[in-house]
Design a protein around this motif. Sequence first.
Motif, PDB file in Angstrom:
ATOM      1  N   VAL A  86      -8.342  -5.276  -4.119  1.00 19.04           N
ATOM      2  CA  VAL A  86      -6.900  -5.081  -3.999  1.00 19.04           C
ATOM      3  C   VAL A  86      -6.678  -3.789  -3.224  1.00 19.04           C
ATOM      4  O   VAL A  86      -7.147  -2.728  -3.618  1.00 19.04           O
ATOM      5  N   VAL A  87      -5.970  -3.890  -2.099  1.00 18.50           N
ATOM      6  CA  VAL A  87      -5.710  -2.707  -1.272  1.00 18.50           C
ATOM      7  C   VAL A  87      -4.231  -2.323  -1.271  1.00 18.50           C
ATOM      8  O   VAL A  87      -3.874  -1.259  -0.781  1.00 18.50           O
ATOM      9  N   LYS A  88      -3.380  -3.188  -1.854  1.00 18.36           N
ATOM     10  CA  LYS A  88      -1.948  -2.879  -1.890  1.00 18.36           C
ATOM     11  C   LYS A  88      -1.296  -3.758  -2.953  1.00 18.36           C
ATOM     12  O   LYS A  88      -1.650  -4.930  -3.093  1.00 18.36           O
ATOM     13  N   THR A  89      -0.346  -3.183  -3.697  1.00 16.90           N
ATOM     14  CA  THR A  89       0.420  -3.943  -4.682  1.00 16.90           C
ATOM     15  C   THR A  89       1.904  -3.708  -4.427  1.00 16.90           C
ATOM     16  O   THR A  89       2.326  -2.571  -4.241  1.00 16.90           O
ATOM     17  N   VAL A  90       2.663  -4.790  -4.406  1.00 19.01           N
ATOM     18  CA  VAL A  90       4.113  -4.726  -4.251  1.00 19.01           C
ATOM     19  C   VAL A  90       4.705  -5.487  -5.438  1.00 19.01           C
ATOM     20  O   VAL A  90       4.354  -6.638  -5.669  1.00 19.01           O
ATOM     21  N   ILE A  91       5.586  -4.824  -6.189  1.00 16.83           N
ATOM     22  CA  ILE A  91       6.194  -5.457  -7.362  1.00 16.83           C
ATOM     23  C   ILE A  91       7.672  -5.688  -7.096  1.00 16.83           C
ATOM     24  O   ILE A  91       8.371  -4.798  -6.620  1.00 16.83           O
ATOM     25  N   GLY A  92       8.142  -6.884  -7.430  1.00 12.57           N
ATOM     26  CA  GLY A  92       9.562  -7.185  -7.353  1.00 12.57           C
ATOM     27  C   GLY A  92       9.979  -7.835  -6.049  1.00 12.57           C
ATOM     28  O   GLY A  92       9.320  -7.698  -5.034  1.00 12.57           O
ATOM     29  N   ALA A  93      11.092  -8.561  -6.128  1.00 11.00           N
ATOM     30  CA  ALA A  93      11.656  -9.210  -4.946  1.00 11.00           C
ATOM     31  C   ALA A  93      12.352  -8.154  -4.098  1.00 11.00           C
ATOM     32  O   ALA A  93      13.051  -7.292  -4.611  1.00 11.00           O
ATOM     33  N   LYS A  94      12.126  -8.222  -2.801  1.00  6.92           N
ATOM     34  CA  LYS A  94      12.732  -7.281  -1.864  1.00  6.92           C
ATOM     35  C   LYS A  94      13.201  -8.047  -0.642  1.00  6.92           C
ATOM     36  O   LYS A  94      12.667  -9.106  -0.331  1.00  6.92           O
ATOM     37  N   PRO A  95      14.181  -7.492   0.091  1.00  8.36           N
ATOM     38  CA  PRO A  95      14.567  -8.143   1.348  1.00  8.36           C
ATOM     39  C   PRO A  95      13.434  -8.058   2.371  1.00  8.36           C
ATOM     40  O   PRO A  95      12.533  -7.216   2.242  1.00  8.36           O
ATOM     41  N   LYS A  96      13.493  -8.916   3.360  1.00  2.00           N
ATOM     42  CA  LYS A  96      12.419  -9.006   4.350  1.00  2.00           C
ATOM     43  C   LYS A  96      12.079  -7.664   5.002  1.00  2.00           C
ATOM     44  O   LYS A  96      10.896  -7.325   5.085  1.00  2.00           O
ATOM     45  N   PRO A  97      13.059  -6.861   5.451  1.00  2.00           N
ATOM     46  CA  PRO A  97      12.684  -5.579   6.089  1.00  2.00           C
ATOM     47  C   PRO A  97      11.892  -4.654   5.154  1.00  2.00           C
ATOM     48  O   PRO A  97      10.967  -3.976   5.590  1.00  2.00           O
ATOM     49  N   ALA A  98      12.249  -4.654   3.866  1.00  2.00           N
ATOM     50  CA  ALA A  98      11.532  -3.803   2.907  1.00  2.00           C
ATOM     51  C   ALA A  98      10.113  -4.311   2.690  1.00  2.00           C
ATOM     52  O   ALA A  98       9.161  -3.520   2.618  1.00  2.00           O
ATOM     53  N   LEU A  99       9.955  -5.625   2.599  1.00  2.00           N
ATOM     54  CA  LEU A  99       8.609  -6.189   2.439  1.00  2.00           C
ATOM     55  C   LEU A  99       7.758  -5.922   3.680  1.00  2.00           C
ATOM     56  O   LEU A  99       6.584  -5.578   3.577  1.00  2.00           O
ATOM     57  N   GLU A 100       8.357  -6.093   4.850  1.00  2.00           N
ATOM     58  CA  GLU A 100       7.607  -5.825   6.085  1.00  2.00           C
ATOM     59  C   GLU A 100       7.203  -4.359   6.169  1.00  2.00           C
ATOM     60  O   GLU A 100       6.109  -4.050   6.640  1.00  2.00           O
ATOM     61  N   ALA A 101       8.071  -3.468   5.685  1.00  2.00           N
ATOM     62  CA  ALA A 101       7.721  -2.041   5.674  1.00  2.00           C
ATOM     63  C   ALA A 101       6.551  -1.790   4.722  1.00  2.00           C
ATOM     64  O   ALA A 101       5.614  -1.055   5.046  1.00  2.00           O
ATOM     65  N   ASP A 102       6.585  -2.435   3.548  1.00  2.00           N
ATOM     66  CA  ASP A 102       5.489  -2.292   2.583  1.00  2.00           C
ATOM     67  C   ASP A 102       4.172  -2.813   3.153  1.00  2.00           C
ATOM     68  O   ASP A 102       3.101  -2.309   2.828  1.00  2.00           O
ATOM     69  N   LEU A 103       4.262  -3.847   3.979  1.00  2.00           N
ATOM     70  CA  LEU A 103       3.066  -4.505   4.511  1.00  2.00           C
ATOM     71  C   LEU A 103       2.716  -4.071   5.926  1.00  2.00           C
ATOM     72  O   LEU A 103       1.803  -4.624   6.538  1.00  2.00           O
ATOM     73  N   ALA A 104       3.423  -3.064   6.451  1.00  2.00           N
ATOM     74  CA  ALA A 104       3.286  -2.681   7.863  1.00  2.00           C
ATOM     75  C   ALA A 104       1.845  -2.452   8.290  1.00  2.00           C
ATOM     76  O   ALA A 104       1.432  -2.867   9.376  1.00  2.00           O
ATOM     77  N   GLU A 105       1.035  -1.818   7.436  1.00  2.00           N
ATOM     78  CA  GLU A 105      -0.351  -1.515   7.814  1.00  2.00           C
ATOM     79  C   GLU A 105      -1.182  -2.794   8.018  1.00  2.00           C
ATOM     80  O   GLU A 105      -2.180  -2.775   8.716  1.00  2.00           O
ATOM     81  N   PHE A 106      -0.752  -3.898   7.405  1.00  2.00           N
ATOM     82  CA  PHE A 106      -1.502  -5.155   7.530  1.00  2.00           C
ATOM     83  C   PHE A 106      -0.944  -6.047   8.630  1.00  2.00           C
ATOM     84  O   PHE A 106      -1.584  -7.014   9.031  1.00  2.00           O
ATOM     85  N   LEU A 107       0.264  -5.736   9.095  1.00  2.00           N
ATOM     86  CA  LEU A 107       0.931  -6.570  10.097  1.00  2.00           C
ATOM     87  C   LEU A 107       0.810  -6.008  11.503  1.00  2.00           C
ATOM     88  O   LEU A 107       1.130  -6.686  12.469  1.00  2.00           O
TER      89      LEU A 107
END
Length: 108
Positions: A86-107
Amino acid sequence: MSTAKDVTDATFQSEVLNSEKTIMVDFWAEWCGPCRAVGPILDQIAAEHSDKLSIVKLNVDDNPETAMKYGITSIPAMKVYRGGEVVKTVIGAKPKPALEADLAEFLA
């Protein structure tokens, strides 16, 4: 209906931990409203970034063993796995821009 592939307790090792690709697992349940809300957003991210990140779903009600192993106590919970870790954990529903920001290093 989600386009994300379902994984189970039985397939988690082969589909996620043994994958050469970076995988995000969406831990969810049928009765969870926020899980249903975030599903289409994850489908969009998966479609737009399929070359960099695969997204799969694990129903915590049907697969309690894996959910317990990874300490899933609230859903939706999304965990990014790379090389079986596990290299990253995101908890809770978020809008797309927030999720993309959380996942930016993988995208990127």
